[in-house]
Scaffold this motif. Structure first.
Motif, PDB file in Angstrom:
ATOM      1  N   GLU A  93      45.643 -12.350 -38.906  1.00  0.00           N
ATOM      2  CA  GLU A  93      44.910 -12.790 -40.100  1.00  0.00           C
ATOM      3  C   GLU A  93      44.547 -14.271 -40.012  1.00  0.00           C
ATOM      4  OE1 GLU A  93      45.213 -12.552 -44.985  1.00  0.00           O
ATOM      5  OE2 GLU A  93      46.901 -11.889 -43.734  1.00  0.00           O
ATOM      6  N   ARG A  94      45.464 -15.089 -39.501  1.00  0.00           N
ATOM      7  CA  ARG A  94      45.175 -16.527 -39.393  1.00  0.00           C
ATOM      8  C   ARG A  94      44.015 -16.792 -38.425  1.00  0.00           C
ATOM      9  NH1 ARG A  94      49.988 -15.646 -36.655  1.00  0.00           N
ATOM     10  NH2 ARG A  94      49.956 -16.134 -34.423  1.00  0.00           N
ATOM     11  N   ASP A  95      43.896 -15.947 -37.383  1.00  0.00           N
ATOM     12  CA  ASP A  95      42.779 -16.109 -36.436  1.00  0.00           C
ATOM     13  C   ASP A  95      41.448 -15.810 -37.110  1.00  0.00           C
ATOM     14  OD1 ASP A  95      44.442 -16.683 -34.117  1.00  0.00           O
ATOM     15  OD2 ASP A  95      45.032 -14.575 -34.192  1.00  0.00           O
ATOM     16  N   TYR A  96      41.436 -14.747 -37.918  1.00  0.00           N
ATOM     17  CA  TYR A  96      40.200 -14.408 -38.627  1.00  0.00           C
ATOM     18  C   TYR A  96      39.815 -15.509 -39.612  1.00  0.00           C
ATOM     19  CZ  TYR A  96      40.328  -9.641 -36.765  1.00  0.00           C
ATOM     20  OH  TYR A  96      40.309  -8.552 -35.931  1.00  0.00           O
ATOM     21  N   GLU A  97      40.810 -16.118 -40.250  1.00  0.00           N
ATOM     22  CA  GLU A  97      40.518 -17.200 -41.189  1.00  0.00           C
ATOM     23  C   GLU A  97      39.819 -18.358 -40.482  1.00  0.00           C
ATOM     24  OE1 GLU A  97      40.677 -17.524 -44.433  1.00  0.00           O
ATOM     25  OE2 GLU A  97      41.353 -15.452 -44.641  1.00  0.00           O
ATOM     26  N   LYS A  98      40.233 -18.653 -39.251  1.00  0.00           N
ATOM     27  CA  LYS A  98      39.587 -19.714 -38.475  1.00  0.00           C
ATOM     28  C   LYS A  98      38.147 -19.327 -38.120  1.00  0.00           C
ATOM     29  CE  LYS A  98      43.894 -21.401 -36.390  1.00  0.00           C
ATOM     30  NZ  LYS A  98      44.676 -21.530 -35.129  1.00  0.00           N
ATOM     31  N   LEU A  99      37.958 -18.052 -37.735  1.00  0.00           N
ATOM     32  CA  LEU A  99      36.621 -17.596 -37.364  1.00  0.00           C
ATOM     33  C   LEU A  99      35.658 -17.654 -38.540  1.00  0.00           C
ATOM     34  CD1 LEU A  99      37.477 -14.482 -35.133  1.00  0.00           C
ATOM     35  CD2 LEU A  99      36.808 -16.758 -34.369  1.00  0.00           C
ATOM     36  N   LEU A 100      36.157 -17.399 -39.740  1.00  0.00           N
ATOM     37  CA  LEU A 100      35.306 -17.397 -40.919  1.00  0.00           C
ATOM     38  C   LEU A 100      34.701 -18.774 -41.192  1.00  0.00           C
ATOM     39  CD1 LEU A 100      37.330 -15.140 -43.410  1.00  0.00           C
ATOM     40  CD2 LEU A 100      35.248 -14.555 -42.161  1.00  0.00           C
ATOM     41  N   LYS A 101      35.334 -19.816 -40.676  1.00  0.00           N
ATOM     42  CA  LYS A 101      34.864 -21.178 -40.895  1.00  0.00           C
ATOM     43  C   LYS A 101      33.909 -21.650 -39.796  1.00  0.00           C
ATOM     44  CE  LYS A 101      39.222 -22.305 -43.204  1.00  0.00           C
ATOM     45  NZ  LYS A 101      40.497 -23.056 -43.133  1.00  0.00           N
ATOM     46  N   MET A 102      33.674 -20.799 -38.794  1.00  0.00           N
ATOM     47  CA  MET A 102      32.843 -21.172 -37.650  1.00  0.00           C
ATOM     48  C   MET A 102      31.450 -20.566 -37.753  1.00  0.00           C
ATOM     49  SD  MET A 102      35.558 -20.501 -34.537  1.00  0.00           S
ATOM     50  CE  MET A 102      37.179 -21.276 -34.509  1.00  0.00           C
ATOM     51  N   ASP A 103      30.482 -21.173 -37.051  1.00  0.00           N
ATOM     52  CA  ASP A 103      29.188 -20.516 -36.912  1.00  0.00           C
ATOM     53  C   ASP A 103      29.266 -19.571 -35.716  1.00  0.00           C
ATOM     54  OD1 ASP A 103      28.650 -21.912 -34.469  1.00  0.00           O
ATOM     55  OD2 ASP A 103      27.732 -23.578 -35.559  1.00  0.00           O
ATOM     56  N   VAL A 104      28.203 -18.830 -35.481  1.00  0.00           N
ATOM     57  CA  VAL A 104      28.268 -17.753 -34.504  1.00  0.00           C
ATOM     58  C   VAL A 104      28.489 -18.269 -33.082  1.00  0.00           C
ATOM     59  CG1 VAL A 104      25.775 -17.625 -34.107  1.00  0.00           C
ATOM     60  CG2 VAL A 104      27.182 -15.559 -33.857  1.00  0.00           C
ATOM     61  N   ASN A 105      27.937 -19.423 -32.736  1.00  0.00           N
ATOM     62  CA  ASN A 105      28.136 -19.972 -31.397  1.00  0.00           C
ATOM     63  C   ASN A 105      29.553 -20.491 -31.211  1.00  0.00           C
ATOM     64  OD1 ASN A 105      25.510 -19.495 -30.343  1.00  0.00           O
ATOM     65  ND2 ASN A 105      24.735 -21.251 -31.500  1.00  0.00           N
ATOM     66  N   GLU A 106      30.123 -21.049 -32.276  1.00  0.00           N
ATOM     67  CA  GLU A 106      31.518 -21.483 -32.211  1.00  0.00           C
ATOM     68  C   GLU A 106      32.448 -20.285 -32.031  1.00  0.00           C
ATOM     69  OE1 GLU A 106      31.583 -25.526 -34.970  1.00  0.00           O
ATOM     70  OE2 GLU A 106      31.573 -23.550 -35.951  1.00  0.00           O
ATOM     71  N   ILE A 107      32.084 -19.164 -32.656  1.00  0.00           N
ATOM     72  CA  ILE A 107      32.888 -17.949 -32.512  1.00  0.00           C
ATOM     73  C   ILE A 107      32.885 -17.470 -31.061  1.00  0.00           C
ATOM     74  CG2 ILE A 107      33.027 -15.497 -33.125  1.00  0.00           C
ATOM     75  CD1 ILE A 107      32.004 -16.285 -35.919  1.00  0.00           C
ATOM     76  N   SER A 108      31.723 -17.457 -30.439  1.00  0.00           N
ATOM     77  CA  SER A 108      31.650 -17.007 -29.045  1.00  0.00           C
ATOM     78  C   SER A 108      32.443 -17.946 -28.127  1.00  0.00           C
ATOM     79  CB  SER A 108      30.193 -16.909 -28.581  1.00  0.00           C
ATOM     80  OG  SER A 108      29.567 -18.178 -28.565  1.00  0.00           O
ATOM     81  N   ARG A 109      32.422 -19.247 -28.412  1.00  0.00           N
ATOM     82  CA  ARG A 109      33.210 -20.183 -27.598  1.00  0.00           C
ATOM     83  C   ARG A 109      34.708 -19.948 -27.799  1.00  0.00           C
ATOM     84  NH1 ARG A 109      28.918 -23.789 -28.948  1.00  0.00           N
ATOM     85  NH2 ARG A 109      30.071 -24.668 -30.722  1.00  0.00           N
ATOM     86  N   LYS A 110      35.094 -19.642 -29.031  1.00  0.00           N
ATOM     87  CA  LYS A 110      36.494 -19.336 -29.309  1.00  0.00           C
ATOM     88  C   LYS A 110      36.923 -18.062 -28.588  1.00  0.00           C
ATOM     89  CE  LYS A 110      40.454 -19.815 -31.427  1.00  0.00           C
ATOM     90  NZ  LYS A 110      41.382 -20.913 -31.067  1.00  0.00           N
TER      91      LYS A 110
END
Length: 324
Positions: free
Chosen positions: A21-38
């Motif tokens: 759940e904590r990982d998803y919370e971080k992803l929710l704060k990112m844009d789509v390119n930041e998500i792919s880098r993560k």
């Protein structure tokens, strides 16, 4: 020969790397390119790098997720014992069934959406995207066959008649196959899991058909579970009452059908993951991981598409995530 404890150890290591759940919370704060880098920093690194030079944004994430899921299933088959392989293959066949149903629906539309965007790249259909696009609806239906299955899908589908009946026949044939496979094991937990999966699927089918006032006899003809369990939903006077009965039966909740279906998915995931504890060295632990992995893929896909379109805010995305 590889055994279940070995498989359990490997899948437990994989399960520990699934998003929390904590990982998803971080992803929710990112844009789509930041998500792919993560994603590139973790379990999706290979696939992100594979497609990174050709795609970006949500398209990159979509292709990486599809390939990763296919690679995951392939690896699990490699590490499984010989007696477990047919069971895992039978479970994975659900994606073939979903794919065939999606192709049949796609063939009955204007086909404006690219077919490769709606299919899981998993299974044994043996159909290229080019062949799917060129083949007629009847040619697709005639192609339905799984030679490694003890169930004769071809003959069962050929008895269906109209294309609209094919979905029903596919669902019933698969239900028969997975139940027979489950019965052949000594795993009571796996057998219980299969019955729960089929029941939840039937509940969703019954509710959708009930919403459109389909006659009870026709609804019953689509179902594969014990009619007694579904009787309260079938006898409900309207969709609102049917939803209330489904909530009572599953423990899920929702103010409307869409919310209830999401809640049912949550319950299904919880049941799958619980098998890891009830039967720690058995086959059900592997199946539990497969379900959890599949849902992680769908969560990440939904986040990426929502971020790219900008249609959904963080709270809406969060509500639609399925997290155990």
């Amino acid at each position: 020969m590889k055994d279940y404890p070995y498989m359990y150890a490997r899948t437990s290591a994989k399960k520990a790397k699934l998003y929390k759940e904590r990982d998803y919370e971080k992803l929710l704060k990112m844009d789509v390119n930041e998500i792919s880098r993560k994603m590139e920093e973790g379990e999706y690194s290979k696939e992100i790098n594979e497609f990174g030079s050709e795609f970006n944004g949500a398209d990159l994430i979509e292709r990486a997720l599809n390939r990763n899921l296919a690679n995951t299933f392939e690896h699990l088959l490699k590490i499984s014992s010989e007696d477990a392989k047919p069971i895992i293959k039978a479970y994975i066949r659900r994606f073939d069934i979903i794919n065939y149903k999606r192709i049949i629906r796609w063939k009955q539309t204007d086909q404006s959406e690219e077919v490769e965007h709606i299919l899981y790249p998993i299974g044994t259909m043996g159909l290229s995207f080019e062949k799917i696009r060129e083949a007629s609806l009847q040619e697709i239906i005639d192609h339905i066959e799984f030679k490694d299955s003890k169930i004769d899908y071809k003959s069962k589908v050929s008895e269906c008649g109209e294309p609209e009946e094919v979905e029903k026949c596919l669902d019933k044939a698969y239900a028969q196959e997975i139940r027979e496979i489950a019965s052949s094991t000594n795993s009571k937990e796996f057998q219980s899991f299969v019955e729960t999966e089929q029941l939840y699927q039937d509940i969703e089918i019954a509710l959708r058909l009930k919403k459109y006032d389909v006659p009870q006899e026709k609804i019953m003809d689509r179902l594969t579970s014990d009619e007694k369990e579904l009787r309260p939903i079938l006898d409900a006077k309207d969709i609102k009452s049917a939803i209330e009965e489904a909530e009572e039966l599953t423990g899920a909740s929702g103010e409307n059908l869409e919310e209830l279906e999401h809640s049912i998915e949550q319950r299904r995931l919880e049941e799958a993951l619980a098998t890891l504890h009830r039967e720690p060295l058995g086959l059900s632990s592997v199946i539990g991981y497969l379900v959890a992995k599949t849902i992680e893929i769908e969560n990440l896909r939904m986040i990426a598409r929502a971020k790219e379109t900008g249609i959904q805010n963080q709270d809406t995305i969060r509500e639609n995530l399925v997290i155990s």
